[in-house]
Design a protein around this motif. Structure first.
Motif, PDB file in Angstrom:
ATOM      1  N   UNK A 150       0.842  -1.205   0.000  1.00 20.18           N
ATOM      2  CA  UNK A 150       0.000   0.000   0.000  1.00 20.18           C
ATOM      3  C   UNK A 150       0.876   1.254   0.000  1.00 20.18           C
ATOM      4  N   UNK A 151       1.958   1.219   0.756  1.00 22.39           N
ATOM      5  CA  UNK A 151       2.887   2.360   0.743  1.00 22.39           C
ATOM      6  C   UNK A 151       3.494   2.547  -0.642  1.00 22.39           C
ATOM      7  N   UNK A 152       3.901   1.451  -1.270  1.00 19.54           N
ATOM      8  CA  UNK A 152       4.457   1.548  -2.620  1.00 19.54           C
ATOM      9  C   UNK A 152       3.407   2.108  -3.587  1.00 19.54           C
ATOM     10  N   UNK A 153       2.176   1.636  -3.461  1.00 22.43           N
ATOM     11  CA  UNK A 153       1.116   2.136  -4.352  1.00 22.43           C
ATOM     12  C   UNK A 153       0.847   3.617  -4.091  1.00 22.43           C
ATOM     13  N   UNK A 154       0.915   4.033  -2.813  1.00 22.90           N
ATOM     14  CA  UNK A 154       0.766   5.461  -2.511  1.00 22.90           C
ATOM     15  C   UNK A 154       1.924   6.256  -3.140  1.00 22.90           C
ATOM     16  N   UNK A 155       3.133   5.735  -3.026  1.00 19.72           N
ATOM     17  CA  UNK A 155       4.282   6.450  -3.601  1.00 19.72           C
ATOM     18  C   UNK A 155       4.131   6.604  -5.117  1.00 19.72           C
ATOM     19  N   UNK A 156       3.577   5.581  -5.749  1.00 25.22           N
ATOM     20  CA  UNK A 156       3.491   5.588  -7.217  1.00 25.22           C
ATOM     21  C   UNK A 156       2.294   6.388  -7.720  1.00 25.22           C
ATOM     22  N   UNK A 157       1.216   6.421  -6.940  1.00 26.64           N
ATOM     23  CA  UNK A 157      -0.003   7.087  -7.438  1.00 26.64           C
ATOM     24  C   UNK A 157      -0.227   8.458  -6.783  1.00 26.64           C
ATOM     25  N   UNK A 158       0.561   8.766  -5.750  1.00 28.04           N
ATOM     26  CA  UNK A 158       0.528  10.115  -5.147  1.00 28.04           C
ATOM     27  C   UNK A 158      -0.889  10.581  -4.795  1.00 28.04           C
ATOM     28  N   UNK A 159      -1.678   9.750  -4.114  1.00 26.15           N
ATOM     29  CA  UNK A 159      -3.079  10.131  -3.895  1.00 26.15           C
ATOM     30  C   UNK A 159      -3.252  11.164  -2.779  1.00 26.15           C
ATOM     31  N   UNK A 160      -4.326  11.934  -2.895  1.00 30.24           N
ATOM     32  CA  UNK A 160      -4.776  12.762  -1.776  1.00 30.24           C
ATOM     33  C   UNK A 160      -5.661  11.926  -0.857  1.00 30.24           C
ATOM     34  N   UNK A 161      -6.391  10.978  -1.446  1.00 25.84           N
ATOM     35  CA  UNK A 161      -7.366  10.200  -0.678  1.00 25.84           C
ATOM     36  C   UNK A 161      -7.353   8.752  -1.193  1.00 25.84           C
ATOM     37  N   UNK A 162      -7.549   7.804  -0.284  1.00 25.20           N
ATOM     38  CA  UNK A 162      -7.550   6.384  -0.669  1.00 25.20           C
ATOM     39  C   UNK A 162      -8.747   5.696  -0.027  1.00 25.20           C
ATOM     40  N   UNK A 163      -9.354   4.772  -0.753  1.00 27.00           N
ATOM     41  CA  UNK A 163     -10.586   4.106  -0.307  1.00 27.00           C
ATOM     42  C   UNK A 163     -10.338   2.633  -0.031  1.00 27.00           C
TER      43      UNK A 163
END
Ligand code: AMP
Length: 299
Positions: A150-163
Motif C-alpha cells: 500500500x505504501x508503494x502504491x501510494x508512492x506511485x499514485x501520489x493520492x490525496x485520498x484512498x478508499x
C-alpha cells in the motif's frame, strides 16, 4: 474464470479523462506527478482485481470525491503465505478493466510482480500491535506485505485520498495507523461492507465455493446476526456474544472457525464486556476457502 456482468447503474459517473491503462511503475509515478502539478485531486482504490460490487462501491465513492480516480489491480505476492492461494487467486483483467471504466476510473494501474519488487528488495513496513492478532496471527507476514504494497502504491499514485473496505476491518485499522505514524499524508476513507442479497459479504474468494459451500458460507453472516441479536437484546458479555455466533456457525457442517473474536474497534485489544464500540471479527473456512467477515457492535 467467467466474467460476471455488472450493470452500470444510474449513479455511475463517467470518467472525465480518457481511460488509461498503465503498467510501468515509473510511468504511473510520472503521470501522478503531472496530475498533481495540474492541481488535480487524486483518489486511489487499491485492489487485487476480480472486481465485484464491493470494489465498485469504492470506485464510485472515489469518483464522487476526487478529480482523478486511479484503480490499482495487483495480486500482491508478499501478502500471501506459502500455503495460501496466490497461484489460484481469481484473475479477470479484461472484465476488471471494463467494470473500472464503467464505474468512473480514469486510470487503471496494473503492474507486474517483477517491476513492483526488484530483485533483492528487503525493505518492509511493520505495524506492530494492531497487526498482531486475528488475521495477523493466522497469516504471519500478511500485514507487512499489505502495509508495504500500500505504501508503494501510494508512492506511485501520489493520492490525496484512498478508499478501503470495512470488510477487511483489521487491514483498514493497520493502514490508518501506518498513514498516521509515517506522516504519509493520505486521507483514508473506509466504506461499508457490500453483501449479496442473502447476506454473504462479497469477496473475490467466493468464486472458489461449490454450490453447497456457497449455501453453507451463510454461516458467517448468520453468526454475526446471532451475536448482534443478542447484543440488541442487551447482552454485553463477550463470551455470551461469541457463544451465540459460534452456535450459529456450528450449524454449517462445512464451516470451521479459524478465529472468532470480539475486540475493541479502535485498538483491536481483547474485550470482556462491550462498553464502547467493539468489532466481532471472524475468519471461517468453508471447505478449503477461508472467508472473513465482521460487524461493529456499538453500545
Ligand atoms: P481485495 O481485492 O480483496 O484486496 O480488496 C480490495 C478492496 O476492496 C479492499 O479495501 C477491501 O476491503 C475492499 N472490499 C473487498 N470486498 C468488499 C466488500 N464486500 N465490501 C466493501 N469493500 C470490499
Amino acid at each position: 474464470m467467467p466474467t460476471t456482468p455488472v450493470a452500470a447503474d444510474a449513479g455511475d459517473l463517467p470518467s472525465r479523462l480518457p481511460f488509461e491503462i498503465l503498467r510501468d511503475p515509473r510511468a504511473m509515478r510520472a503521470r501522478a506527478e503531472d496530475l498533481r502539478r495540474d492541481g488535480l485531486r487524486i483518489a486511489v482504490v487499491p485492489t487485487m482485481g476480480s472486481l465485484h460490487d464491493g470494489h465498485l462501491s469504492l470506485l464510485r465513492a472515489a469518483r464522487a470525491r476526487a478529480d482523478v480516480v486511479i484503480l490499482t489491480l495487483f495480486v500482491n505476492p508478499t501478502q500471501f503465505g506459502p500455503s495460501e492461494d496466490l497461484a489460484r487467486y481469481p484473475r479477470d483483467e479484461d472484465g476488471d478493466l471494463a467494470k473500472a471504466r464503467r464505474c468512473g476510473a480514469d486510470i487503471a494501474f496494473v503492474p507486474e510482480v517483477p517491476t513492483m519488487y526488484a530483485a533483492g528488495a528487503q525493505t518492509f513496513i511493520e505495524v506492530r500491535e494492531l497487526a498482531r492478532p486475528l488475521c495477523g496471527e493466522k497469516r504471519p507476514g500478511h500485514f507487512a506485505g499489505v502495509a508495504t504494497v500500500v505504501t508503494k502504491l501510494f508512492n506511485l499514485t501520489q493520492p490525496h485520498v484512498a478508499f478501503f473496505g470495512e470488510k477487511d476491518f483489521q487491514q483498514l485499522a493497520v493502514i490508518r495507523r501506518m498513514v498516521r505514524d509515517l506522516d504519509q499524508g493520505v486521507e483514508i476513507v473506509g466504506m461499508p461492507i457490500v453483501r449479496e442479497p442473502d447476506g454473504l459479504a462479497m469477496s473475490s474468494r467466493n468464486a472458489y465455493l461449490s454450490p453447497d459451500e456457497r449455501t453453507q458460507a451463510l454461516a458467517l453472516s448468520h453468526g454475526l446476526a446471532a451475536a448482534e441479536a443478542a447484543f440488541t437484546a442487551g447482552e454485553r458479555d463477550a463470551a455470551a456474544l461469541l457463544a451465540a455466533a459460534t452456535a450459529s456457525i456450528a450449524a454449517a457442517p462445512a464451516a470451521r472457525i479459524d478465529y472468532l473474536e470480539l475486540r475493541d474497534a479502535d485498538e483491536l485489544t481483547p474485550v470482556d464486556r462491550v462498553t464502547r464500540p467493539a468489532v466481532l471479527a471472524m475468519a471461517v473456512f468453508v471447505g478449503r476457502t477461508r472467508l472473513i467477515d465482521n460487524r461493529v457492535l456499538r453500545p
